[in-house]
Design a protein around this motif. Structure first.
Motif, PDB file in Angstrom:
ATOM      1  N   ALA A   1      21.037  10.071 -34.747  1.00 16.71           N
ATOM      2  CA  ALA A   1      19.870  10.833 -34.292  1.00 16.71           C
ATOM      3  C   ALA A   1      18.555  10.103 -34.532  1.00 16.71           C
ATOM      4  CB  ALA A   1      19.841  12.194 -34.985  1.00 16.71           C
ATOM      5  N   LEU A   2      18.462   9.385 -35.643  1.00 19.74           N
ATOM      6  CA  LEU A   2      17.188   8.750 -36.013  1.00 19.74           C
ATOM      7  C   LEU A   2      17.074   7.321 -35.501  1.00 19.74           C
ATOM      8  CD1 LEU A   2      16.600  10.059 -39.652  1.00 19.74           C
ATOM      9  CD2 LEU A   2      16.295  11.209 -37.457  1.00 19.74           C
ATOM     10  N   SER A   3      18.045   6.884 -34.749  1.00 25.92           N
ATOM     11  CA  SER A   3      18.014   5.525 -34.205  1.00 25.92           C
ATOM     12  C   SER A   3      16.741   5.289 -33.399  1.00 25.92           C
ATOM     13  CB  SER A   3      19.239   5.315 -33.306  1.00 25.92           C
ATOM     14  OG  SER A   3      19.218   4.030 -32.717  1.00 25.92           O
ATOM     15  N   GLY A   4      16.092   4.161 -33.665  1.00 30.94           N
ATOM     16  CA  GLY A   4      14.870   3.807 -32.947  1.00 30.94           C
ATOM     17  C   GLY A   4      13.590   4.192 -33.659  1.00 30.94           C
ATOM     18  N   LEU A   5      13.693   5.061 -34.671  1.00 35.28           N
ATOM     19  CA  LEU A   5      12.517   5.419 -35.463  1.00 35.28           C
ATOM     20  C   LEU A   5      12.392   4.452 -36.644  1.00 35.28           C
ATOM     21  CD1 LEU A   5      12.781   9.323 -35.681  1.00 35.28           C
ATOM     22  CD2 LEU A   5      11.184   8.003 -34.281  1.00 35.28           C
ATOM     23  N   SER A   6      11.164   4.098 -36.972  1.00 32.29           N
ATOM     24  CA  SER A   6      10.951   3.219 -38.119  1.00 32.29           C
ATOM     25  C   SER A   6      11.047   3.998 -39.417  1.00 32.29           C
ATOM     26  CB  SER A   6       9.566   2.566 -38.024  1.00 32.29           C
ATOM     27  OG  SER A   6       8.558   3.553 -38.203  1.00 32.29           O
ATOM     28  N   ASP A   7      11.197   3.295 -40.536  1.00 32.28           N
ATOM     29  CA  ASP A   7      11.069   3.922 -41.846  1.00 32.28           C
ATOM     30  C   ASP A   7       9.631   4.433 -41.941  1.00 32.28           C
ATOM     31  OD1 ASP A   7      10.575   4.466 -44.549  1.00 32.28           O
ATOM     32  OD2 ASP A   7      11.917   2.893 -45.238  1.00 32.28           O
ATOM     33  N   PRO A   8       9.414   5.732 -42.163  1.00 35.62           N
ATOM     34  CA  PRO A   8       8.050   6.266 -42.148  1.00 35.62           C
ATOM     35  C   PRO A   8       7.145   5.687 -43.229  1.00 35.62           C
ATOM     36  CG  PRO A   8       9.589   7.903 -42.966  1.00 35.62           C
ATOM     37  CD  PRO A   8      10.412   6.780 -42.408  1.00 35.62           C
ATOM     38  N   GLU A   9       7.735   5.090 -44.271  1.00 34.75           N
ATOM     39  CA  GLU A   9       6.901   4.420 -45.269  1.00 34.75           C
ATOM     40  C   GLU A   9       6.388   3.083 -44.737  1.00 34.75           C
ATOM     41  OE1 GLU A   9       7.671   5.012 -49.626  1.00 34.75           O
ATOM     42  OE2 GLU A   9       9.734   5.183 -48.876  1.00 34.75           O
ATOM     43  N   HIS A  10       6.996   2.607 -43.654  1.00 30.43           N
ATOM     44  CA  HIS A  10       6.559   1.381 -42.986  1.00 30.43           C
ATOM     45  C   HIS A  10       6.526   1.653 -41.488  1.00 30.43           C
ATOM     46  CE1 HIS A  10       8.567   0.188 -46.783  1.00 30.43           C
ATOM     47  NE2 HIS A  10       7.521  -0.619 -46.900  1.00 30.43           N
TER      48      HIS A  10
ATOM     49  N   ARG B   1      14.166  10.937 -49.713  1.00 32.23           N
ATOM     50  CA  ARG B   1      12.832  11.192 -49.189  1.00 32.23           C
ATOM     51  C   ARG B   1      12.939  12.348 -48.203  1.00 32.23           C
ATOM     52  NH1 ARG B   1      12.389   9.865 -43.942  1.00 32.23           N
ATOM     53  NH2 ARG B   1      13.551   8.105 -43.044  1.00 32.23           N
ATOM     54  N   TYR B   2      11.814  13.011 -47.976  1.00 34.81           N
ATOM     55  CA  TYR B   2      11.802  14.095 -46.997  1.00 34.81           C
ATOM     56  C   TYR B   2      11.960  13.543 -45.576  1.00 34.81           C
ATOM     57  CZ  TYR B   2      10.065  17.530 -50.400  1.00 34.81           C
ATOM     58  OH  TYR B   2       9.926  18.378 -51.463  1.00 34.81           O
ATOM     59  N   PHE B   3      12.652  14.283 -44.734  1.00 29.92           N
ATOM     60  CA  PHE B   3      12.609  13.983 -43.319  1.00 29.92           C
ATOM     61  C   PHE B   3      11.181  14.198 -42.825  1.00 29.92           C
ATOM     62  CE2 PHE B   3      17.197  15.379 -43.395  1.00 29.92           C
ATOM     63  CZ  PHE B   3      17.727  14.148 -43.032  1.00 29.92           C
ATOM     64  N   THR B   4      10.734  13.343 -41.914  1.00 32.54           N
ATOM     65  CA  THR B   4       9.455  13.608 -41.261  1.00 32.54           C
ATOM     66  C   THR B   4       9.646  14.750 -40.264  1.00 32.54           C
ATOM     67  OG1 THR B   4       9.814  12.112 -39.379  1.00 32.54           O
ATOM     68  CG2 THR B   4       8.901  11.149 -41.416  1.00 32.54           C
ATOM     69  N   VAL B   5       8.547  15.275 -39.773  1.00 31.04           N
ATOM     70  CA  VAL B   5       8.616  16.326 -38.760  1.00 31.04           C
ATOM     71  C   VAL B   5       9.378  15.824 -37.530  1.00 31.04           C
ATOM     72  CG1 VAL B   5       7.237  17.729 -37.160  1.00 31.04           C
ATOM     73  CG2 VAL B   5       6.518  17.479 -39.547  1.00 31.04           C
ATOM     74  N   ARG B   6       9.104  14.582 -37.119  1.00 27.21           N
ATOM     75  CA  ARG B   6       9.780  14.044 -35.938  1.00 27.21           C
ATOM     76  C   ARG B   6      11.275  13.886 -36.178  1.00 27.21           C
ATOM     77  NH1 ARG B   6       9.575  15.404 -31.804  1.00 27.21           N
ATOM     78  NH2 ARG B   6       7.307  15.297 -32.048  1.00 27.21           N
ATOM     79  N   GLU B   7      11.655  13.442 -37.385  1.00 23.08           N
ATOM     80  CA  GLU B   7      13.070  13.311 -37.690  1.00 23.08           C
ATOM     81  C   GLU B   7      13.750  14.679 -37.690  1.00 23.08           C
ATOM     82  OE1 GLU B   7      13.063   9.309 -40.519  1.00 23.08           O
ATOM     83  OE2 GLU B   7      12.577  11.259 -41.406  1.00 23.08           O
ATOM     84  N   ALA B   8      13.096  15.656 -38.307  1.00 23.61           N
ATOM     85  CA  ALA B   8      13.657  17.007 -38.310  1.00 23.61           C
ATOM     86  C   ALA B   8      13.763  17.554 -36.887  1.00 23.61           C
ATOM     87  CB  ALA B   8      12.790  17.923 -39.170  1.00 23.61           C
ATOM     88  N   ALA B   9      12.787  17.231 -36.055  1.00 24.24           N
ATOM     89  CA  ALA B   9      12.822  17.660 -34.660  1.00 24.24           C
ATOM     90  C   ALA B   9      14.019  17.053 -33.935  1.00 24.24           C
ATOM     91  CB  ALA B   9      11.521  17.285 -33.962  1.00 24.24           C
ATOM     92  N   ARG B  10      14.308  15.789 -34.216  1.00 24.52           N
ATOM     93  CA  ARG B  10      15.492  15.169 -33.598  1.00 24.52           C
ATOM     94  C   ARG B  10      16.769  15.833 -34.090  1.00 24.52           C
ATOM     95  NH1 ARG B  10      15.245   8.642 -32.619  1.00 24.52           N
ATOM     96  NH2 ARG B  10      13.410   8.592 -31.262  1.00 24.52           N
TER      97      ARG B  10
END
Length: 388
Positions: free
Chosen positions: A270-279, A334-343
């Protein structure tokens, strides 16, 4: 086909219904931030390019009378807190119980069908009488509760009507569905209650599961396709479950094809293509912002990469302690970001959530996965297509 969405929240069920071909006439939601989210993404609810009324307010005050006999579908997720495992467990004694409004909407509008969704806790033994009462009310919405009548007395009248062979207005069924079984990257079990008006003589069953854990394990440990897809070489370090491999061997010995479903979708998928939100990357979609402070608590240890996520939850003030987290490869969380949770809830990447982080995560924790909503609503639409 026209529809009305009650208790819309951030719009997951409403979007799935629209994708199934229904056109919303009205959407009802009391929370301001959730309404702002729907306004910001209005095009996702216009399946035929038409407009709809967004009523921001208490569903108990929404005028239903003008829609009588003019709506094919009513859908919604009555607030789950009265029945949630993590709530106060007050059930029908909780003033947030909106099932009476759901029943009233059916009685006043008489749609061809309805879809209501709620938490697994609704099926607990302690709520069994009230759940039976709710289903009977949806079956016989015309046998209304009297002003001075207790719900137990009303239940008794409904049971008597059923035992006497009184024809129900609606044929009602319910089932506990696991979102992961329908291609959602999340182990989220929810009760769906679906009804069709009896005079339509609709023959309908809940859609069959399209995905399975067995198939995911097969892709990991038998063919290795899962690891190859993600360019992961460390799979050899893991021990495949012997119980599953024995089942595979048995299936092969009997000459049967195995498995016959798609694999569960994982967090990594699901999170493929998203960067690590810390970077972060400039290519990341909106709402992909890192939030610090995630901690592990007993029984709340986050979601691993290579399985569907644990159920996203909504606390009273956003993310409850120890929830909605990803377990990194080094074991930290770490917490999921809003976008990750949305995915994980299968919202599209161009869907913008309105409000502060805690508020948007609360919207997501309460949402119906869009993909699951679409699967159920599509099956309802198909059943109605020949019953105009």
């Amino acid at each position: 086909m026209s529809s009305i969405e009650l208790f819309a929240g951030a719009g997951g069920l409403a979007m799935g219904v629209a994708r199934a071909g229904f056109q919303h006439t009205a959407i009802v939601e009391w929370d301001h931030n959730a309404c702002q989210t729907i306004r910001a993404n209005k095009s996702h609810y216009d399946s035929h390019g038409e407009d709809f009324d967004l009523y921001e307010g208490d569903a108990r005050e929404f005028d239903l009378s003008r829609y009588k006999n003019n709506i094919e579908l009513i859908s919604g997720g009555p607030p789950c807190q009265p029945f949630s495992m993590g709530g106060k467990h007050k059930g029908n004694l909780d003033d947030r119980d909106m099932f009476p409004i759901a029943v009233r909407s059916i009685n006043e509008i008489l749609p061809k069908a309805f879809i209501f969704e709620n938490v697994k806790g609704l099926l607990r033994k302690s709520f069994s009488d009230y759940f039976n009462y709710t289903c009977l009310q949806l079956s016989y919405p015309n046998i209304t509760k009297k002003n001075i009548e207790t719900w137990e007395a009303h239940l008794s009248r409904l049971v008597q009507a059923k035992e006497k062979g009184v024809q129900p207005l609606y044929k009602v069924g319910f089932k506990l569905l696991n979102s992961a079984d329908y291609g959602v990257p999340q182990k989220r079990e929810r009760v769906f209650i679906v009804g069709f008006r009896s005079d339509l003589s609709v023959d309908w069953e809940f859609p069959r599961a399209t995905h399975s854990e067995d198939s995911l394990i097969y892709k990991k440990w038998v063919t290795g396709e899962y690891w190859k897809k993600h360019n992961i070489s460390k799979a050899a370090k893991y021990d495949p479950p012997k119980r599953f491999l024995n089942r595979i061997k048995s299936q092969k010995e009997r000459g049967m094809r195995y498995p016959n479903t798609l694999p569960w979708v994982t967090v990594r998928d699901a999170l493929s293509g998203l960067s690590d939100p810390e970077h972060p990357s400039l290519l990341d979609p909106q709402n992909h912002v890192y939030t610090p402070g995630a901690k592990i608590y007993k029984g709340h240890t986050g979601s691993p990469w290579d399985e569907p996520s644990k159920t996203l939850k909504a606390g009273a003030h956003g993310v409850p302690g120890g929830e909605n987290m990803l377990v990194r490869d080094d074991g930290s969380v770490r917490y999921f970001t809003v976008r990750e949770a949305a995915r994980l809830q299968t919202f599209p990447d161009d869907y913008f959530f309105h409000g502060a982080w805690s508020e948007t995560m609360r919207q997501l924790g309460n949402a119906v996965p869009v993909k699951l909503a679409e699967v159920v609503a599509s099956s309802v639409a198909e059943a109605l297509s020949g019953k105009a």
